[in-house]
Motif scaffolding. Structure first.
Motif, PDB file in Angstrom:
ATOM      1  N   TYR A   1      87.086  59.324  17.562  1.00 53.60           N
ATOM      2  CA  TYR A   1      88.337  59.990  17.943  1.00 53.60           C
ATOM      3  C   TYR A   1      89.546  59.263  17.350  1.00 53.60           C
ATOM      4  CZ  TYR A   1      86.234  63.036  21.574  1.00 53.60           C
ATOM      5  OH  TYR A   1      85.520  63.989  22.258  1.00 53.60           O
ATOM      6  N   ALA A   2      89.555  57.929  17.447  1.00 56.98           N
ATOM      7  CA  ALA A   2      90.696  57.159  16.947  1.00 56.98           C
ATOM      8  C   ALA A   2      90.812  57.277  15.429  1.00 56.98           C
ATOM      9  CB  ALA A   2      90.564  55.695  17.357  1.00 56.98           C
ATOM     10  N   LYS A   3      89.687  57.250  14.754  1.00 56.13           N
ATOM     11  CA  LYS A   3      89.685  57.421  13.305  1.00 56.13           C
ATOM     12  C   LYS A   3      90.184  58.806  12.932  1.00 56.13           C
ATOM     13  CE  LYS A   3      88.681  56.608   8.966  1.00 56.13           C
ATOM     14  NZ  LYS A   3      89.475  55.657   8.155  1.00 56.13           N
ATOM     15  N   PHE A   4      89.727  59.822  13.658  1.00 56.51           N
ATOM     16  CA  PHE A   4      90.168  61.196  13.396  1.00 56.51           C
ATOM     17  C   PHE A   4      91.681  61.325  13.575  1.00 56.51           C
ATOM     18  CE2 PHE A   4      91.038  65.451  15.297  1.00 56.51           C
ATOM     19  CZ  PHE A   4      90.834  66.215  14.157  1.00 56.51           C
ATOM     20  N   ALA A   5      92.219  60.656  14.590  1.00 56.46           N
ATOM     21  CA  ALA A   5      93.660  60.719  14.834  1.00 56.46           C
ATOM     22  C   ALA A   5      94.460  60.072  13.709  1.00 56.46           C
ATOM     23  CB  ALA A   5      93.988  60.037  16.155  1.00 56.46           C
ATOM     24  N   GLY A   6      93.853  59.138  12.968  1.00 56.82           N
ATOM     25  CA  GLY A   6      94.531  58.470  11.873  1.00 56.82           C
ATOM     26  C   GLY A   6      94.962  57.050  12.174  1.00 56.82           C
ATOM     27  N   PHE A   7      94.476  56.470  13.289  1.00 58.99           N
ATOM     28  CA  PHE A   7      94.845  55.094  13.616  1.00 58.99           C
ATOM     29  C   PHE A   7      94.120  54.107  12.712  1.00 58.99           C
ATOM     30  CE2 PHE A   7      95.890  57.063  17.784  1.00 58.99           C
ATOM     31  CZ  PHE A   7      97.223  56.701  17.802  1.00 58.99           C
ATOM     32  N   ASP A   8      94.809  53.016  12.419  1.00 61.89           N
ATOM     33  CA  ASP A   8      94.237  51.957  11.588  1.00 61.89           C
ATOM     34  C   ASP A   8      93.581  50.862  12.417  1.00 61.89           C
ATOM     35  OD1 ASP A   8      95.212  52.640   8.742  1.00 61.89           O
ATOM     36  OD2 ASP A   8      97.030  52.803   9.955  1.00 61.89           O
ATOM     37  N   TYR A   9      94.112  50.610  13.619  1.00 60.04           N
ATOM     38  CA  TYR A   9      93.538  49.531  14.427  1.00 60.04           C
ATOM     39  C   TYR A   9      93.843  49.742  15.902  1.00 60.04           C
ATOM     40  CZ  TYR A   9      98.275  47.371  14.351  1.00 60.04           C
ATOM     41  OH  TYR A   9      99.613  47.124  14.484  1.00 60.04           O
ATOM     42  N   TRP A  10      92.987  49.132  16.725  1.00 64.69           N
ATOM     43  CA  TRP A  10      93.216  49.000  18.155  1.00 64.69           C
ATOM     44  C   TRP A  10      93.758  47.605  18.432  1.00 64.69           C
ATOM     45  CZ3 TRP A  10      87.879  51.449  19.324  1.00 64.69           C
ATOM     46  CH2 TRP A  10      88.036  52.796  19.712  1.00 64.69           C
ATOM     47  N   ALA A  11      94.746  47.491  19.315  1.00 66.86           N
ATOM     48  CA  ALA A  11      95.219  46.200  19.826  1.00 66.86           C
ATOM     49  C   ALA A  11      94.635  46.041  21.223  1.00 66.86           C
ATOM     50  CB  ALA A  11      96.743  46.161  19.861  1.00 66.86           C
ATOM     51  N   PHE A  12      93.663  45.152  21.347  1.00 62.49           N
ATOM     52  CA  PHE A  12      92.957  44.970  22.614  1.00 62.49           C
ATOM     53  C   PHE A  12      93.723  44.023  23.538  1.00 62.49           C
ATOM     54  CE2 PHE A  12      89.491  46.525  20.017  1.00 62.49           C
ATOM     55  CZ  PHE A  12      88.656  47.198  20.909  1.00 62.49           C
ATOM     56  N   ASP A  13      94.117  44.514  24.708  1.00 63.28           N
ATOM     57  CA  ASP A  13      94.606  43.609  25.738  1.00 63.28           C
ATOM     58  C   ASP A  13      93.508  42.582  26.026  1.00 63.28           C
ATOM     59  OD1 ASP A  13      96.976  44.954  25.984  1.00 63.28           O
ATOM     60  OD2 ASP A  13      96.486  45.963  27.851  1.00 63.28           O
ATOM     61  N   THR A  14      93.835  41.306  25.873  1.00 58.39           N
ATOM     62  CA  THR A  14      92.815  40.259  25.899  1.00 58.39           C
ATOM     63  C   THR A  14      92.969  39.422  27.171  1.00 58.39           C
ATOM     64  OG1 THR A  14      92.953  40.246  23.480  1.00 58.39           O
ATOM     65  CG2 THR A  14      91.717  38.467  24.513  1.00 58.39           C
ATOM     66  N   TYR A  15      92.352  39.916  28.243  1.00 60.49           N
ATOM     67  CA  TYR A  15      92.410  39.232  29.536  1.00 60.49           C
ATOM     68  C   TYR A  15      91.291  38.194  29.652  1.00 60.49           C
ATOM     69  CZ  TYR A  15      95.591  42.888  31.252  1.00 60.49           C
ATOM     70  OH  TYR A  15      96.652  43.736  31.437  1.00 60.49           O
ATOM     71  N   CYS A  16      91.491  37.260  30.585  1.00 56.23           N
ATOM     72  CA  CYS A  16      90.436  36.330  30.963  1.00 56.23           C
ATOM     73  C   CYS A  16      89.446  37.017  31.888  1.00 56.23           C
ATOM     74  CB  CYS A  16      91.023  35.132  31.710  1.00 56.23           C
ATOM     75  SG  CYS A  16      92.146  34.115  30.743  1.00 56.23           S
ATOM     76  N   SER A  17      88.232  36.513  31.921  1.00 58.10           N
ATOM     77  CA  SER A  17      87.257  36.975  32.911  1.00 58.10           C
ATOM     78  C   SER A  17      87.209  35.953  34.045  1.00 58.10           C
ATOM     79  CB  SER A  17      85.872  37.139  32.279  1.00 58.10           C
ATOM     80  OG  SER A  17      85.427  35.918  31.741  1.00 58.10           O
TER      81      SER A  17
END
Length: 366
Positions: free
Chosen positions: A77-93
């Motif tokens: 879906y993200a590729k179809f939309a035309g996005f180049d990258y995801w920015a992942f919120d990087t939380y601690c576990s």
């Protein structure tokens, strides 16, 4: 004899923020994912549920994003939309009693988000990295609080930055965002802003020792003066914001008001001369998170409104390359479904409406 001419496409990249808290662990929700589910139990919000959710009854829903099949579909879906990258919120576990071996992770719970006790926040990133479609979209890290100062976490982040799918700018510099880092975090990190800069400089040095280029580091705050001052104090390269949020009316303001709010911020930061990655916020509507379902918000955009908004962000990025040197845009958001009524992930109510709209605009050249 034929001459082959290579044309370099001159276009900004477009990233989109991920907030992954829609999972189950061994058939159970943790505190945060259960809260996410509870926000959408009222029937009037079912339309905003991500596509993988299931409505079991009028006021009962279930969801679990933590499967490979679902992540594979999201990448497509993200590729179809035309996005180049995801920015992942990087939380601690955290453990079941909400503690961590990292003092910096514990500081995040203590000073920033006292209830953000999450057990497996990296499920989305891990599923993405293990996908057969991982090469279709890049990723970057959106770091939170003082965790960037933890030496062990630094090593983990650098391991991720060394992956071939990691998003870079300006000829190979790994792109790193930092959010929720203010006076308390600077003090905890290095005793002062000067000390915090020294710690982050060591992170840059460790990256270069791994044969990576100097990370391109972006300080995030909606307050432009705060972003500029704190970015300079840390020796960062640019500023941005985790969306341009807030505002609207209780009845629901027209989406054009949200566009104007964003564009006023864009123009102000460009006029300030501060290097910036343009943030684009597709909506703001926190009613599911409120007890009485009342909050100021904006109406969802039409396809044309969303397309024109994206074009405006690309245009200002293309036309101010001395300020927008990284030539990338960051969209809020992919799956912040409880804060943003126009989260771009396909949903039960909108289907693929937003990704189809963007697919007709992205990628867009200068």
């Amino acid at each position: 004899m034929h001459t082959l001419t290579l044309i370099l496409v001159n276009r900004p990249t477009v990233g989109v923020i991920r907030w992954d808290a829609w999972n189950m662990i061994n058939g159970q929700y943790d505190y945060i994912s259960n809260r996410s589910r509870n926000w959408f139990i009222p029937q009037q919000y079912h339309y905003r549920l991500p596509f993988f959710a299931e409505v079991l009854a009028e006021n009962n829903v279930t969801m679990n994003e933590d499967t490979q099949v679902i992540m594979d579909q999201e990448i497509l879906y993200a590729k179809f939309a035309g996005f180049d990258y995801w920015a992942f919120d990087t939380y601690c576990s955290y453990s079941s009693n909400c503690t961590s071996n990292s003092s910096f992770c514990n500081e995040y719970l203590h000073d920033i988000a006292p209830d953000y006790c999450v057990y497996n926040p990296a499920y989305g990133l891990n599923r993405y990295l293990s996908s057969q479609y991982v090469s279709l979209i890049n990723f970057t890290l959106l770091l939170l609080g003082s965790t960037i100062c933890d030496p062990e976490l630094q090593d983990y982040y650098i391991d991720l930055m060394a992956r071939p799918q990691y998003q870079t700018v300006l000829g190979g510099r790994p792109l790193v965002y930092l959010f929720q880092f203010t006076d308390k975090q600077a003090q905890f990190c290095g005793g002062s802003w000067t000390g915090a800069k020294q710690v982050i400089d060591s992170f840059r040095q460790k990256s270069r020792q791994r044969s990576l280029k100097n990370p391109y580091m972006v300080y995030m705050s909606q307050n432009i003066l705060e972003a500029k001052n704190n970015s300079q104090a840390l020796g960062f390269d640019a500023v941005s914001s985790y969306g341009i949020n807030g505002g609207g009316t209780v009845e629901g303001a027209p989406f054009n008001d949200k566009v104007q709010q964003n564009e006023q911020w864009w123009n102000a930061v460009v006029q300030s001369g501060t290097k910036v990655i343009i943030p684009l916020s597709t909506g703001w509507d926190t009613r599911p998170q409120t007890r009485n379902g009342t909050a100021t918000h904006y109406l969802q955009p039409s396809a044309e409104e969303l397309q024109n908004f994206m074009k405006d962000a690309i245009k200002i990025t293309c036309n101010n390359k001395n300020i927008t040197e990284a030539q990338t845009i960051l969209v809020y958001a992919w799956n912040e479904c409880a804060e943003n009524s126009a989260a771009l992930i396909p949903s039960l109510g909108n289907g693929t409406y937003f990704v189809r709209a963007l697919s007709k605009t992205l990628p867009m050249s200068c």
